[in-house]
Structure formats: C-alpha cells, structure tokens
Design an enzyme around this catalytic site. Structure first.
Site, PDB file in Angstrom:
ATOM      1  N   ASP A 104       0.829  -1.208   0.000  1.00  0.00           N
ATOM      2  CA  ASP A 104       0.000   0.000   0.000  1.00  0.00           C
ATOM      3  C   ASP A 104       0.866   1.262   0.000  1.00  0.00           C
ATOM      4  O   ASP A 104       1.928   1.304   0.632  1.00  0.00           O
ATOM      5  CB  ASP A 104      -0.916   0.022   1.224  1.00  0.00           C
ATOM      6  CG  ASP A 104      -1.958  -1.072   1.141  1.00  0.00           C
ATOM      7  OD1 ASP A 104      -2.463  -1.451   2.204  1.00  0.00           O
ATOM      8  OD2 ASP A 104      -2.267  -1.516   0.025  1.00  0.00           O
ATOM      9  N   ASP A 139       5.408   2.035 -20.345  1.00  0.00           N
ATOM     10  CA  ASP A 139       4.773   1.404 -19.193  1.00  0.00           C
ATOM     11  C   ASP A 139       3.258   1.612 -19.246  1.00  0.00           C
ATOM     12  O   ASP A 139       2.664   1.589 -20.329  1.00  0.00           O
ATOM     13  CB  ASP A 139       5.374   1.986 -17.910  1.00  0.00           C
ATOM     14  CG  ASP A 139       5.492   0.962 -16.812  1.00  0.00           C
ATOM     15  OD1 ASP A 139       4.446   0.618 -16.227  1.00  0.00           O
ATOM     16  OD2 ASP A 139       6.611   0.506 -16.536  1.00  0.00           O
ATOM     17  N   ASP A 148       5.116  15.303  -6.871  1.00  0.00           N
ATOM     18  CA  ASP A 148       6.553  15.116  -7.060  1.00  0.00           C
ATOM     19  C   ASP A 148       6.927  14.890  -8.519  1.00  0.00           C
ATOM     20  O   ASP A 148       8.104  14.686  -8.830  1.00  0.00           O
ATOM     21  CB  ASP A 148       7.051  13.941  -6.216  1.00  0.00           C
ATOM     22  CG  ASP A 148       8.123  14.367  -5.223  1.00  0.00           C
ATOM     23  OD1 ASP A 148       8.510  15.547  -5.243  1.00  0.00           O
ATOM     24  OD2 ASP A 148       8.578  13.528  -4.436  1.00  0.00           O
ATOM     25  N   ASP A 158      -0.419   7.450 -25.793  1.00  0.00           N
ATOM     26  CA  ASP A 158      -1.113   6.277 -25.265  1.00  0.00           C
ATOM     27  C   ASP A 158      -1.408   5.329 -26.427  1.00  0.00           C
ATOM     28  O   ASP A 158      -2.311   5.587 -27.227  1.00  0.00           O
ATOM     29  CB  ASP A 158      -2.410   6.718 -24.573  1.00  0.00           C
ATOM     30  CG  ASP A 158      -3.223   5.548 -24.037  1.00  0.00           C
ATOM     31  OD1 ASP A 158      -2.825   4.389 -24.243  1.00  0.00           O
ATOM     32  OD2 ASP A 158      -4.284   5.807 -23.426  1.00  0.00           O
ATOM     33  N   HIS A 172       1.791   1.581 -11.951  1.00  0.00           N
ATOM     34  CA  HIS A 172       3.141   1.057 -12.164  1.00  0.00           C
ATOM     35  C   HIS A 172       4.044   2.067 -12.862  1.00  0.00           C
ATOM     36  O   HIS A 172       5.175   2.315 -12.440  1.00  0.00           O
ATOM     37  CB  HIS A 172       3.045  -0.236 -12.982  1.00  0.00           C
ATOM     38  CG  HIS A 172       4.331  -0.981 -13.113  1.00  0.00           C
ATOM     39  ND1 HIS A 172       5.164  -0.826 -14.192  1.00  0.00           N
ATOM     40  CD2 HIS A 172       4.927  -1.887 -12.305  1.00  0.00           C
ATOM     41  CE1 HIS A 172       6.220  -1.619 -14.052  1.00  0.00           C
ATOM     42  NE2 HIS A 172       6.106  -2.273 -12.906  1.00  0.00           N
ATOM     43  N   ASP A 302      22.604  -8.745 -17.491  1.00  0.00           N
ATOM     44  CA  ASP A 302      23.817  -7.952 -17.688  1.00  0.00           C
ATOM     45  C   ASP A 302      24.300  -7.264 -16.424  1.00  0.00           C
ATOM     46  O   ASP A 302      25.502  -7.047 -16.242  1.00  0.00           O
ATOM     47  CB  ASP A 302      23.566  -6.874 -18.754  1.00  0.00           C
ATOM     48  CG  ASP A 302      23.205  -7.460 -20.094  1.00  0.00           C
ATOM     49  OD1 ASP A 302      24.064  -8.127 -20.685  1.00  0.00           O
ATOM     50  OD2 ASP A 302      22.061  -7.253 -20.543  1.00  0.00           O
ATOM     51  N   SER A 325      11.262  -4.421 -11.893  1.00  0.00           N
ATOM     52  CA  SER A 325      10.677  -3.226 -12.502  1.00  0.00           C
ATOM     53  C   SER A 325      11.285  -1.953 -11.946  1.00  0.00           C
ATOM     54  O   SER A 325      11.279  -0.917 -12.613  1.00  0.00           O
ATOM     55  CB  SER A 325       9.159  -3.174 -12.246  1.00  0.00           C
ATOM     56  OG  SER A 325       8.447  -3.752 -13.292  1.00  0.00           O
TER      57      SER A 325
END
Length: 577
Positions: A104, A139, A148, A158, A172, A302, A325
C-alpha cells in the site's frame, strides 16, 4: 422459493444445451508479420485476406503489420504465414506484463537506501541530469499531476487507447517515472536518480498492467523518434519476438540505450525485451547486496541494481515497491546521468561504462545472478568524465553570421556554434539579452525578421552551456535599417486569470495576454512586487504553487515590452488565499 427459482434456471440451461445452443465464439487473435522488401500492398492484402485475416494496425518504422484472424483458424494461419516465402517472419502478438509487486502507498520520509548503495550523491556532484536528456518510460502511463512529478513529465502517447493522453490508470508507470525523475531538493516526498532529466510517458500497458508486443514495439519506435536518449522497459513476457527485437534495433540504431527488467519469477527463463540483443537486462538486489529470491537470473542478465523496498511516487502518494521493474529505472536514471555528464557518449559507450564500473558481487567476474555486478553511479560517472572532479571548464561560443557591425534588413539568418571539453548541452541566441532561440546541440540557426523590430542598434549573443552548467558567451553589435517609422506605441497587457478579488489555493494558473502594433519582445509577471516569471511569448501561462504562500492578500501585475523600448502595464490584480 429460492430453491424453486434455482431449479427452473438450471432446467432452462439444460434445455438450451440439449437443443445445441453454442457458446459465444472466442475473440479473434493477432499475428505480427513482416513482408519482404518490395512486396506490393495489393500482394500483402491478398496474402492476408486469402487466409481470412485483416490488417488492423502497423508499425511503419519497422515495416511490420498486425493481422487479426479468427481464433478457430489462428494456429493454421500462423503456420501458413511462417512458411510463406514472401514474409520475413510471422509470430504471435504475445502479451507482456508489468514486472512488479507493491504494497500500500505510504510516505516513508528518508527511507531510500538504494541511492546510497549505488553512490548516487557522489555522482550528483558532477550532474543531476539535463533537460536535454529525455528518458522514455514505456509502461502504464504516468500521473503527471503527482506533486513530485509536476512539471517533470513531457507530452507522450497512449498506444492502448490511441491518443495523446498517457495518464496512468494502473500506478506502475508512475512509480517507475518517480525513481528516474521525480522533483528533488524541493522539500517534498522523495529523491530521484536523475531529477534534472524529463520523462516521456509512453503508455503500452492497460489498467491491469498487460500490453501487447505490438504496442510495446510501437512505443519503443516512438520513443526513439522523439529523441529519447534512455528507454526504460519495466515489463516483459516469456515469448521471444522478432518484432520486439526489430524495435529494439531501431531505437539502438538511433542512439538510445535500452534498460529492461529481468523478471520476477525467481528462475532463469528469459524475459523479453530484457533478453533481446542491445538491451541491458537488470536483476534485483536487496539492502544486503544479495540477489532477491524472486529476481530472475540467467545468461541474459547484464547487471544488477537495488530492487527491494524502493520508495517512489504512486497513486495517491508514495509506496515501497519490490521488483526488477524498479531495478531497471534505477539503472536508467544512472544512464541519464552519464548522457548528461558527457553528451558525446554513444549508447554502447554508456552500456560499457555501466557494466565495467559496477561493484562485483557473487562469483568473481561475470555471473548469471548479478551480471557484471551491482550498479555504481559514482564510479560510472567518474569514468565517463575522466576523474571524480567536477567539470569546471566553460564551453566556447561563437557567432558565424552575421558579422560584427553589420547593417541588417529583411529576414536574416543568425548562425552560431560552440565547443566544450566534455560536450555542449545547450546553445542559445539572445537579442538584447532576450533568448530568441535554443538548441540542444553544438550548432544553432535562427531566422530573424528584422522588419518586425524598430530600426536601431542591437546586440546578438551566442551563449553555450555544458552539462555541469558552465557557460560562456560571444556578442556582436549590428544595426537594423528597414526605413521604418519609429515605434512609439506601448504594448497592452492583461492578466486574464485569476480575476481581481478571487480566492486561490493549491496550484494556480496565471494567464497573461499581451498585444502590440509591431511585436512584443518580452513579458514579465510580478507577484507581490517580485519578479516571478519571464516569457518572450505574447500569451503565456505561469504556474504558482500557493501551498506555502501566506494567507491573506496578494498582488499580481504584468509588464509587456516591445523592441522600441515601450512598456505596457496591466491592471493590478488582488487575490486572497
């Protein structure tokens, strides 16, 4: 009664099956195919329609078509396409998912162990990023309104809904963007790795965090076309794909470095695009510098980077996040620092700097758990600039044309250049100390319509900056002579919003419009008698964050200037917080 209703319903269903009622047909499936060079559109159309398919999309940069076929015929059509000599390849349009686990959202203050681990503060002594070094986040979109991230997110696209609104309906992408470029040193929230670099939001994942390979390939190609120096891919699927590889190669050949998450399955099954050629695949480490149990490993890895308990922006606030991620954008942020510290670096040079200057973990040398080692920002930046000392050498700027003391009329081309020991980050042209043109390369050319200004003497200045913000300038003096009458009319300027006497709060947009009989050269906004913003446009919007502004009355006033030295003043606007 409930039992009777249930029995009756079951009887109806059974009767339907008895009389041969069929289930709804399955949704069509998609195939990605690339025709051989020179094949005509008519031949491609015939090839597709002959198999009962139809083209629903394409990726023009890669020459790839997206074909829809009935689900019942999918396997047969795919095999036929794969055997077709007029096609370079045909493959399933597979699906990728966001590679992350989160808890959360909550504000955790100072808990950003990852930045100290990769020695980001030492790297920041050289650079915190650069506005010219754009990072594409491919993403689920980005919440550009997050406090921020406000002002850090560029216009993107999009590909899920085929529009320019790359808003995040999953969360995400917002987390990934915050790690790379959240506003920093602003007394709010968190610190980012490359906070002076902007983010291009490219939405390819839907609200569930899933997206097609075709949209991902389009997103990669789009990002390269937009000039992204760094492309972050915190997503993946287990199907290998020539379409993804084609998109990666396209972006790589345009100079972008691509960073991708290695996967969170805790095994060595390759994840794509991380396992594609010309992509840096990043596994995840914890605060103890040990690979997390859920991080993928394998010969395609890598590099490794912090990926456990990573603080970032999220829906409604902040969150601690786990996953490769988030190892990926930590690495992408350092790549942006490299491109900022030394703009002349190629993508292969940046990749080598990241690998060769990592901290070796696990078995000595390369291994499939940590790759060449755990990311170290300070070592990579120091290697890039030649030493750990900051760049203090200013660039050299010059004006190629016009020449000093020239008499100008009509439209004149102003051409300037610059050089630097590390690399030129930006060059500007100024006329009478007002910026009229900007370029993020070492040359600039600008067409100046001198008939729009008054006859007289003007200074032309070329000013150059490097990534460390060192600057120098060169100035000449020219005369403009177009036989025009002297401009004696002052501009008019108006603050159209907010209105006089209004109550304000939060982020306030201040809109200003100016007019002049010739042309406006500059407008200024004053808040409470102090200069708050300047623009060379005749219409501008300034953002005023009133969060920390004292309560009570505040004044707004605008000034407009023309080339004749005339000044216009707006009415004084009084607002209340």
């Amino acid at each position: 009664m409930k039992t009777l209703i249930t029995i009756s319903l079951m009887m109806v269903l059974n009767l339907g099956i008895a009389f041969g009622q069929r289930a709804a047909p399955k949704a069509p499936k998609q195939i990605l195919m690339k025709p051989v060079a020179g094949l005509s559109e008519a031949a491609i159309d015939a090839l597709v329609t002959h198999r009962g398919g139809r083209q629903i999309d394409s990726i023009p940069q890669l020459g790839i078509r997206v074909i829809e076929v009935p689900a019942i015929a999918y396997e047969k059509v795919l095999r036929a396409f794969q055997a077709e000599k007029r096609l370079e390849f045909a493959e399933a349009n597979a699906t990728a998912q966001a590679i992350a686990t989160t808890n959360d959202p909550y504000f955790t203050g100072n808990n950003q162990w990852s930045l100290a681990k990769i020695q980001a503060p030492a790297a920041w002594d050289t650079t915190t990023g650069n506005a010219a070094v754009m990072v594409a986040v491919i993403d689920s979109g980005v919440d550009a309104a997050h406090p921020d991230l406000n002002g850090k997110i560029l216009t993107g696209y999009d590909f899920v809904n085929s529009d320019a609104d790359a808003s995040d309906d999953n969360g995400h992408g917002t987390a990934v963007a915050g790690i790379i470029g959240a506003s920093t040193n602003n007394g709010l929230g968190m610190a980012a790795v490359a906070w002076a670099s902007p983010v291009i939001p490219v939405k390819v994942l839907d609200a569930t965090g899933s997206g097609s390979y075709s949209n991902i390939a389009k997103g990669i190609s789009y990002s390269a076309d937009q000039g992204a120096r760094v492309i972050n891919l915190s997503l993946g699927g287990t199907s290998n794909s020539r379409t993804l590889q084609s998109a990666v190669d396209y972006a790589w050949n345009k100079g972008a470095i691509l960073i991708a998450a290695a996967g969170n399955n805790g095994n060595n099954t390759p994840v794509y695009p991380a396992a594609c050629r010309n992509v840096l695949a990043v596994s995840a480490t914890n605060p103890s510098d040990v690979r997390t149990s859920w991080s993928n490993y394998g010969t395609y890895v890598d590099l490794s980077a912090p990926g456990e308990s990573i603080l970032s922006t999220y829906k409604g606030g902040y969150a601690q996040l786990n996953g490769t991620s988030f190892s990926s954008p930590v690495t992408a942020g350092v790549a942006a620092l490299l491109a900022s510290a030394k703009p002349t670096l190629s993508n292969s040079q940046m990749a080598n700097l990241l690998l060769e200057n990592s901290d070796d973990l696990g078995a000595a040398g390369y291994d499939e758990f940590y790759g060449y080692g755990r990311l170290n920002a300070a070592k990579a930046i120091a290697a890039a600039v030649g030493s750990s000392a900051p760049d203090t050498v200013a660039p050299l700027a010059w004006i190629d044309s016009p020449s000093d003391a020239s008499v100008l009329s009509g439209t004149v081309t102003v051409t300037c250049g610059a050089s630097d020991n590390v690399g030129v980050a930006r060059i500007e042209i100024l006329v009478n100390d007002l910026v009229t043109a900007t370029s993020n390369s070492d040359t600039i050319s600008w067409s100046w319509d001198t008939s729009a200004v008054s006859d007289g003497t003007y200074s032309i200045t070329a000013r150059a900056y490097d990534a460390a913000n060192n600057s120098s300038s060169s100035t000449i003096t020219v005369s403009v002579h177009n036989n025009t009458a002297a401009d004696l009319t002052a501009p008019t300027v108006q603050i159209t919003s907010p209105t006089d006497g209004s109550t304000i709060s939060g982020m306030v947009k201040i809109n200003i419009i100016g007019k002049d009989d010739v042309a406006i050269t500059k407008m200024e906004l004053f808040i409470d008698g102090r200069l708050a913003g300047t623009t060379t446009s005749s219409a501008a919007t300034f953002n005023w964050n009133t969060k920390n502004v004292s309560r009570g009355e505040h004044s707004l006033q605008a000034y407009a200037y023309d080339a004749g030295g005339n000044i216009g003043t707006s009415h004084l606007i009084r607002v209340y917080r």
